[in-house]
Write a protein that holds these residues in place. Structure first.
Motif, PDB file in Angstrom:
ATOM      1  N   MET A 122       1.170  -1.261  -0.150  1.00 42.14           N
ATOM      2  CA  MET A 122       0.225  -0.507   0.032  1.00 42.14           C
ATOM      3  C   MET A 122       1.242   1.260  -0.051  1.00 42.14           C
ATOM      4  N   ALA A 123       0.702   2.294  -0.600  1.00 39.75           N
ATOM      5  CA  ALA A 123       1.255   3.078  -0.545  1.00 39.75           C
ATOM      6  C   ALA A 123       1.189   4.011   0.860  1.00 39.75           C
ATOM      7  N   ASP A 124       2.095   5.354   1.030  1.00 44.55           N
ATOM      8  CA  ASP A 124       2.869   5.728   1.912  1.00 44.55           C
ATOM      9  C   ASP A 124       1.050   6.730   2.246  1.00 44.55           C
ATOM     10  N   THR A 125       0.742   7.243   3.056  1.00 44.51           N
ATOM     11  CA  THR A 125      -0.437   7.723   3.589  1.00 44.51           C
ATOM     12  C   THR A 125       0.297   9.459   3.702  1.00 44.51           C
ATOM     13  N   GLN A 126       1.158   9.832   3.202  1.00 43.44           N
ATOM     14  CA  GLN A 126       1.641  11.409   3.065  1.00 43.44           C
ATOM     15  C   GLN A 126       1.525  11.207   2.076  1.00 43.44           C
ATOM     16  N   THR A 127       1.021  10.549   0.789  1.00 37.11           N
ATOM     17  CA  THR A 127       1.366  10.684  -1.299  1.00 37.11           C
ATOM     18  C   THR A 127       0.645  11.980  -1.119  1.00 37.11           C
ATOM     19  N   PRO A 128       1.916  13.111  -1.484  1.00 34.33           N
ATOM     20  CA  PRO A 128       1.007  14.455  -1.839  1.00 34.33           C
ATOM     21  C   PRO A 128       0.450  14.660  -2.854  1.00 34.33           C
ATOM     22  N   HIS A 129       0.362  13.833  -3.794  1.00 38.90           N
ATOM     23  CA  HIS A 129       0.203  14.195  -5.271  1.00 38.90           C
ATOM     24  C   HIS A 129      -0.962  13.161  -6.259  1.00 38.90           C
ATOM     25  N   GLN A 181     -14.465   2.357   5.003  1.00 39.53           N
ATOM     26  CA  GLN A 181     -13.221   2.976   5.136  1.00 39.53           C
ATOM     27  C   GLN A 181     -12.854   3.242   4.483  1.00 39.53           C
ATOM     28  N   GLU A 182     -13.198   2.234   2.923  1.00 42.85           N
ATOM     29  CA  GLU A 182     -11.619   3.043   1.548  1.00 42.85           C
ATOM     30  C   GLU A 182     -12.347   4.310   0.883  1.00 42.85           C
ATOM     31  N   VAL A 183     -13.605   4.523   0.858  1.00 40.77           N
ATOM     32  CA  VAL A 183     -13.997   5.945   1.189  1.00 40.77           C
ATOM     33  C   VAL A 183     -13.375   6.838   1.143  1.00 40.77           C
ATOM     34  N   LYS A 184     -12.979   6.762   2.749  1.00 40.87           N
ATOM     35  CA  LYS A 184     -13.045   7.409   3.974  1.00 40.87           C
ATOM     36  C   LYS A 184     -11.122   7.878   3.344  1.00 40.87           C
ATOM     37  N   SER A 185     -10.050   6.692   3.681  1.00 39.07           N
ATOM     38  CA  SER A 185      -8.848   6.935   3.194  1.00 39.07           C
ATOM     39  C   SER A 185      -8.352   7.241   1.318  1.00 39.07           C
ATOM     40  N   ILE A 187     -11.997   3.151 -15.107  1.00 40.76           N
ATOM     41  CA  ILE A 187     -10.338   2.225 -14.524  1.00 40.76           C
ATOM     42  C   ILE A 187     -11.858   0.996 -13.491  1.00 40.76           C
ATOM     43  N   VAL A 188     -10.917   0.107 -14.160  1.00 44.07           N
ATOM     44  CA  VAL A 188     -11.968  -0.818 -13.138  1.00 44.07           C
ATOM     45  C   VAL A 188     -11.412  -1.580 -12.392  1.00 44.07           C
ATOM     46  N   PHE A 189     -11.441  -2.038 -11.345  1.00 42.33           N
ATOM     47  CA  PHE A 189     -10.216  -2.797 -10.588  1.00 42.33           C
ATOM     48  C   PHE A 189     -11.371  -3.388  -9.274  1.00 42.33           C
ATOM     49  N   SER A 190     -10.756  -4.506  -9.017  1.00 42.13           N
ATOM     50  CA  SER A 190     -11.523  -4.709  -7.499  1.00 42.13           C
ATOM     51  C   SER A 190     -11.657  -3.821  -6.000  1.00 42.13           C
ATOM     52  N   LEU A 191     -13.002  -4.335  -5.693  1.00 39.34           N
ATOM     53  CA  LEU A 191     -13.813  -3.196  -4.480  1.00 39.34           C
ATOM     54  C   LEU A 191     -13.203  -4.305  -3.104  1.00 39.34           C
ATOM     55  N   ASP A 192     -12.681  -6.571  -3.774  1.00 37.13           N
ATOM     56  CA  ASP A 192     -12.582  -6.750  -2.234  1.00 37.13           C
ATOM     57  C   ASP A 192     -11.498  -6.551  -2.049  1.00 37.13           C
ATOM     58  N   GLU A 193     -10.223  -6.317  -3.324  1.00 38.50           N
ATOM     59  CA  GLU A 193      -9.122  -5.653  -2.206  1.00 38.50           C
ATOM     60  C   GLU A 193      -9.007  -4.579  -1.326  1.00 38.50           C
ATOM     61  N   PRO A 194      -8.179  -4.932   0.270  1.00 38.86           N
ATOM     62  CA  PRO A 194      -8.174  -3.851   1.053  1.00 38.86           C
ATOM     63  C   PRO A 194      -7.032  -3.027   0.231  1.00 38.86           C
ATOM     64  N   GLY A 195      -7.066  -1.653   0.185  1.00 40.71           N
ATOM     65  CA  GLY A 195      -6.077  -0.155  -0.123  1.00 40.71           C
ATOM     66  C   GLY A 195      -6.951  -0.590  -1.384  1.00 40.71           C
ATOM     67  N   GLY A 196      -7.639  -1.221  -2.247  1.00 41.68           N
ATOM     68  CA  GLY A 196      -6.924  -0.847  -4.025  1.00 41.68           C
ATOM     69  C   GLY A 196      -7.773   1.287  -4.973  1.00 41.68           C
ATOM     70  N   ARG A 237      -7.684   3.135  -2.632  1.00 40.47           N
ATOM     71  CA  ARG A 237      -6.210   4.524  -2.577  1.00 40.47           C
ATOM     72  C   ARG A 237      -5.232   3.987  -3.169  1.00 40.47           C
ATOM     73  N   GLY A 238      -5.248   2.643  -3.590  1.00 38.58           N
ATOM     74  CA  GLY A 238      -3.625   2.793  -4.056  1.00 38.58           C
ATOM     75  C   GLY A 238      -4.361   2.817  -5.774  1.00 38.58           C
ATOM     76  N   ILE A 239      -5.130   3.286  -6.516  1.00 38.24           N
ATOM     77  CA  ILE A 239      -4.999   3.404  -8.339  1.00 38.24           C
ATOM     78  C   ILE A 239      -4.924   4.395  -7.675  1.00 38.24           C
ATOM     79  N   LEU A 240      -5.388   6.000  -7.228  1.00 39.55           N
ATOM     80  CA  LEU A 240      -4.790   7.110  -6.814  1.00 39.55           C
ATOM     81  C   LEU A 240      -3.850   7.174  -6.556  1.00 39.55           C
ATOM     82  N   ALA A 241      -2.842   6.431  -5.510  1.00 38.19           N
ATOM     83  CA  ALA A 241      -1.845   6.508  -5.197  1.00 38.19           C
ATOM     84  C   ALA A 241      -0.692   6.515  -6.990  1.00 38.19           C
ATOM     85  N   GLY A 242      -1.371   5.621  -7.431  1.00 35.23           N
ATOM     86  CA  GLY A 242      -0.540   5.031  -8.983  1.00 35.23           C
ATOM     87  C   GLY A 242       0.181   3.798  -8.916  1.00 35.23           C
ATOM     88  N   ASP A 243      -1.355   3.120  -7.820  1.00 34.91           N
ATOM     89  CA  ASP A 243      -0.218   1.660  -7.893  1.00 34.91           C
ATOM     90  C   ASP A 243      -1.542   0.704  -7.776  1.00 34.91           C
TER      91      ASP A 243
END
Length: 254
Positions: A1-8, A41-45, A219-228, A230-236
């Motif tokens: 999972m990407a760092d929570t301080q990802t600024p961009h 929780q995913e949305v909040k992240s 962008i189509v991704f899995s909602l089942d993957e924890p942090g998924g 947020r990961g996309i928004l962080a570039g992962d």
């Protein structure tokens, strides 16, 4: 999972589209509160990254208009019943998000002032600017249109930079159903036209056309993957992107 301080984050304003079935967990019907809370929780992240979030949630966990019509119900009535189901899901999501301190507004295309705001575009945009999550309910307010089309419509009206389709059990677009075909191959990217020509069933055709005509990536991704999410928004993360580029941009994952 990407760092929570990802600024961009990759996008500043997005539309998250999920099905009603995503909220029912393993129950097979209705709402499963722990599942609703997990998605919240995913949305909040993502919200914590500073991303402005719109949401559209289907109603298939409660009532699906097409199924009612197939069983003999008048189609328009069945579709309105499906729209009301989306309001119930939106209110559940609002409650879960606000329990976590995320200010949320349910905005309905069908007026029901006691429980939701009516859809007024400028007001909705202002909510997003104030970092409130906007959950758009009631579809487009018209029968014969799916919540996929509602998501594409609202995403364009809100000037979202992408539609993120959270799926259950799959982490992108495949050439066949990976749940029943072990040799299914996942696409890294496909064009809007390929989705339509190959009938890849990402969203309905009118939603795809609306996204294509306005160059809005999906962008189509899995909602089942924890942090998924947020990961996309962080570039992962793992996902398939639907875009307007050449077919050379479409490939299959290794």
């Amino acid at each position: 999972m990407a760092d929570t301080q990802t600024p961009h984050p990759k996008y500043k304003r997005v539309m998250l589209k999920i099905s009603g079935e995503a909220l029912m967990g393993d129950q097979g019907y209705g709402l499963h509160p722990p599942t609703v809370q997990r998605i919240a929780q995913e949305v909040k992240s993502v919200h914590d990254l500073g991303v402005e979030i719109c949401m559209v949630i289907g109603g298939g966990n409660i009532f699906r208009g097409l199924q009612g019509s197939a069983q003999g119900m008048e189609r328009t009535t069945a579709d309105y019943m499906g729209m009301l189901a989306t309001v119930m899901n939106a209110l559940a999501m609002q409650s879960a998000l606000e329990e976590q301190g995320v200010f949320t507004r349910v905005i309905s295309a069908i007026r029901m002032d006691e429980v939701a705001e009516p859809y007024i575009r400028r007001r909705a945009v202002r909510h997003l600017e104030k970092k409130r999550v906007c959950v758009f309910a009631g579809g487009t307010g018209n029968p014969y249109f799916t919540t996929d089309t509602a998501a594409a419509l609202r995403a364009n009206e809100m000037n979202c930079e992408a539609i993120l389709m959270g799926k259950n059990g799959v982490d992108g677009i495949y050439d066949k159903d990976p749940r029943t075909n072990s040799d299914a191959k996942r696409y890294d990217a496909v064009t809007y036209d390929e989705v339509l020509q190959k009938n890849l069933k990402v969203m309905d055709a009118s939603a795809i056309a609306l996204a294509r005509d306005n160059s809005l990536p999906i962008i189509v991704f899995s909602l089942d993957e924890p942090g998924g999410f947020r990961g996309i928004l962080a570039g992962d993360g793992t996902y398939t992107k639907v875009h307007g580029g050449s077919k050379a941009g479409a490939g299959e994952a290794a």
